[in-house]
Scaffold this motif. Structure first.
Motif, mmCIF file in Angstrom:
data_model
loop_
_atom_site.group_PDB
_atom_site.id
_atom_site.type_symbol
_atom_site.label_atom_id
_atom_site.label_comp_id
_atom_site.label_asym_id
_atom_site.label_seq_id
_atom_site.Cartn_x
_atom_site.Cartn_y
_atom_site.Cartn_z
ATOM 1 N N SER A 47 80.853 21.523 59.993
ATOM 2 C CA SER A 47 81.732 20.565 59.076
ATOM 3 C C SER A 47 83.149 21.531 58.778
ATOM 4 O O SER A 47 82.932 22.858 58.666
ATOM 5 N N SER A 48 84.251 20.898 58.795
ATOM 6 C CA SER A 48 85.461 21.570 58.452
ATOM 7 C C SER A 48 85.671 21.737 56.914
ATOM 8 O O SER A 48 86.404 22.445 56.504
ATOM 9 N N ALA A 49 84.561 21.300 56.054
ATOM 10 C CA ALA A 49 84.673 21.308 54.691
ATOM 11 C C ALA A 49 83.120 21.773 54.296
ATOM 12 O O ALA A 49 82.397 21.124 53.478
#
Length: 136
Positions: A47-49
Motif C-alpha cells: 500500500s502507498s499508505a
C-alpha cells in the motif's frame, strides 16, 4: 449460527507476532481447506499508505493461486493488522473487500477476530463475524 474457522495456536501466534513487529499495517495469506487454516504466509504490504491501509503483494497472491491450482493449499483468506485500532473491519476494509466469502483475520491492539467478506454482511454491509477456533 456463525461460521467457524479453525487455526492452531502456533499459527495464531505467528500472525500476532507479525502484527506486533511493525507500527504499520502488516498482512499475509491464510491457506488451508474449508474451515481449517493450515498455513500462514507473510506478505509485503505494498500500500502507498501502510500506516492506515494494507494491500497484499500481488505477486505473492498470484503465486499462492498458482500453487493451489497445482494441488497446493487453497487460499481461503488473509490477515492484516490494525496497529492502533480494534479487530473489527474498518469502513475502508469494507470498501476494499469483495463479497467473495474470503476469511479476514484482523489483529487489533488487544484482540484477534475473524470475519467473512459477504454481500449484505452484518458489519458495514460487507462482513459477518466468524468464530475463530484455536486448536492446540
Amino acid at each position: 449460527m456463525a461460521m467457524k474457522v479453525e487455526i492452531s495456536i502456533t499459527l495464531r501466534q505467528r500472525i500476532i507476532d507479525h502484527a506486533r513487529s511493525s507500527q504499520m499495517e502488516v498482512c499475509g495469506l491464510l491457506l488451508g481447506e474449508g474451515g481449517r487454516i493450515t498455513v500462514v504466509e507473510q506478505c509485503a504490504n505494498v500500500s502507498s499508505a501502510p500506516a492506515t491501509r494494507f494491500e497484499l503483494d500481488p505477486a505473492a497472491l498470484i503465486a499462492a493461486w498458482r500453487a493451489a491450482r497445482s494441488g497446493g493449499h487453497q487460499v481461503i483468506g488473509h490477515y492484516h493488522s490494525h496497529p492502533t485500532g480494534d479487530s473489527r473491519p474498518s469502513p475502508t476494509d469494507a470498501a476494499d473487500a469483495a463479497p467473495d466469502g474470503a476469511i479476514w483475520i484482523i489483529v487489533g491492539t488487544n484482540e484477534v477476530a475473524a470475519w467473512r467478506a459477504v454481500d449484505r454482511g452484518a458489519l458495514h454491509g460487507r462482513f459477518d463475524p466468524v468464530d475463530l477456533v484455536v486448536a492446540a
